[in-house]
Enzyme design. Structure first.
Site, mmCIF file in Angstrom:
data_model
loop_
_atom_site.group_PDB
_atom_site.id
_atom_site.type_symbol
_atom_site.label_atom_id
_atom_site.label_comp_id
_atom_site.label_asym_id
_atom_site.label_seq_id
_atom_site.Cartn_x
_atom_site.Cartn_y
_atom_site.Cartn_z
ATOM 1 N N TRP A 58 0.809 -1.222 0.000
ATOM 2 C CA TRP A 58 0.000 0.000 0.000
ATOM 3 C C TRP A 58 0.844 1.275 0.000
ATOM 4 C CZ3 TRP A 58 -2.713 -3.536 3.752
ATOM 5 C CH2 TRP A 58 -3.780 -4.192 3.119
ATOM 6 N N GLU A 155 2.389 -10.863 12.520
ATOM 7 C CA GLU A 155 1.440 -11.097 13.617
ATOM 8 C C GLU A 155 0.555 -12.284 13.294
ATOM 9 O OE1 GLU A 155 -0.792 -7.463 13.992
ATOM 10 O OE2 GLU A 155 0.761 -6.482 15.209
ATOM 11 N N TYR A 216 0.011 -1.290 21.225
ATOM 12 C CA TYR A 216 -0.590 0.002 20.854
ATOM 13 C C TYR A 216 -1.110 0.582 22.161
ATOM 14 C CZ TYR A 216 0.213 -0.878 15.976
ATOM 15 O OH TYR A 216 0.844 -1.085 14.778
ATOM 16 N N GLU A 242 6.967 -3.747 16.569
ATOM 17 C CA GLU A 242 5.917 -2.836 16.100
ATOM 18 C C GLU A 242 5.195 -2.280 17.323
ATOM 19 O OE1 GLU A 242 3.328 -4.218 12.736
ATOM 20 O OE2 GLU A 242 1.715 -3.318 13.915
ATOM 21 N N LYS A 281 -1.839 7.565 5.205
ATOM 22 C CA LYS A 281 -3.298 7.478 5.245
ATOM 23 C C LYS A 281 -3.784 8.533 6.240
ATOM 24 C CE LYS A 281 -6.755 3.850 6.126
ATOM 25 N NZ LYS A 281 -6.911 2.458 6.582
#
Ligand code: MG
Length: 322
Positions: A58, A155, A216, A242, A281
């Site tokens: 992407w 993942e 996160y 990550e 994005k």
């Protein structure tokens, strides 16, 4: 005359500052794992801090040597992560040649700029034949470079630890037949959250293996750090390949309190930390604003909030870890 003099002084000053750019690979050389600690070739504990590129399928425009150079020099990354999308359209299964070309631009950029690079098989499912072919090529081509770290499985989602373990052992054997020493990162089940399952049944018999946990901070807090602490106590080396400050969706507000707790936890345990991601994005985790050049040279106005804060963090961390 005076103008000429000023120009030459400026030129000399700029040359010196370019030369002062950190050279982590020159400094640390071949990495290994001693106990739970990532260690450099002089036997010192080593912490890598850096950025993950977004899915290459992407965000292919960012996969270039110029952006790597900028992330090394201005963001002070000691590592970048090339996230090779595997399953979506344009990913490795669909287009292996163009996928490798993108990933290799970042690998070569990292080698040229003397930083480490994670070669991440960015999949959510087991794709053993494809992963074997890919890592065979990568180990053959890059295994002699101290820069390279192999990440076998971004993942896992639905696969159990015994399935992920079996897949990982197959790939470790494949890589080790070619490259005896570079670090290999193994995923843990359930979006890299279930590191306690790894801790109860780790892979044995191979050197320089670490396990990944992803967080996160808007979603994952103390309970995930407790799992990591449990794993560390059981001798499991952890690499955060990550992470970010917002919710696990990659969107929503930054949770600075929890993000700072994770950063402090990594710092006190000497754990390497990679932040997600170089992409553009319209969402919190995409650090580059839409429409901005993909070639680096980014000003603050080109970055969104998470980009600005992550750059600040990296510049601070590098200072501490040098
Ligand atoms: Mg090697």
């Amino acid at each position: 005359m005076r103008l000429k003099l000023i120009a030459s002084v400026l030129f000399i000053a700029m040359t010196i500052s370019v030369n002062l750019q950190a050279q982590p690979v020159k400094k640390h050389g071949n990495l290994s794992v001693k106990g739970i600690q990532l260690t450099d070739e002089h036997g010192n504990a080593t912490v890598l801090n850096g950025i993950s590129y977004g899915w290459h399928n992407w965000w292919s425009q960012f996969y270039n040597k110029e952006s790597v150079k900028w992330l090394a020099s201005d963001w002070k990354c000691s590592a970048v992560r090339a996230a090779m999308g595997v399953e979506p359209k344009g990913g490795y299964v669909d287009s292996p040649e163009s996928s490798k070309e993108k990933i290799e631009a970042v690998i070569q950029g990292a080698i040229d700029n003397d930083i480490y690079v994670l070669i991440d098989f960015h999949s959510h499912n087991i794709r053993l034949p494809e992963a074997k072919a890919f890592f065979t090529e990568m180990a053959t081509k890059y295994g002699q470079h101290p820069n390279v770290i192999y990440e076998l499985f971004n993942e896992p989602v639905k696969d159990s630890w015994s399935q992920v373990k079996e897949y990982s052992v197959e790939l470790i054997k494949t890589i080790r037949a070619i490259d005896p020493d570079n670090i290999i990162l193994v995923g843990s089940p359930h979006w890299d959250q279930d590191i306690h399952l790894v801790a109860d049944d780790p892979i044995v018999g191979y050197n320089n293996i670490m396990y990944t946990c992803h967080f996160y901070a808007g979603t994952h807090g103390q309970s995930l750090r407790d799992r990591c602490d449990y794993a560390l106590k059981k001798g499991i080396p952890i690499f955060i390949s990550e992470s970010a400050g917002m919710e696990a969706s990659g969107d929503g507000p930054m949770n600075y309190t929890e993000w700072q707790k994770w950063i402090d936890w990594c710092q006190s345990n000497k754990i390497s930390l990679i932040t997600w991601s170089i992409s553009s994005k319209n969402e919190t985790c995409s650090m580059i604003k839409p429409g901005v050049s993909p070639l680096g040279n980014w000003k603050e106005a080109d970055l969104n909030e998470s980009g600005i804060k992550t750059r600040e963090l990296l510049r601070k961390q590098t200072e501490k870890n040098e």
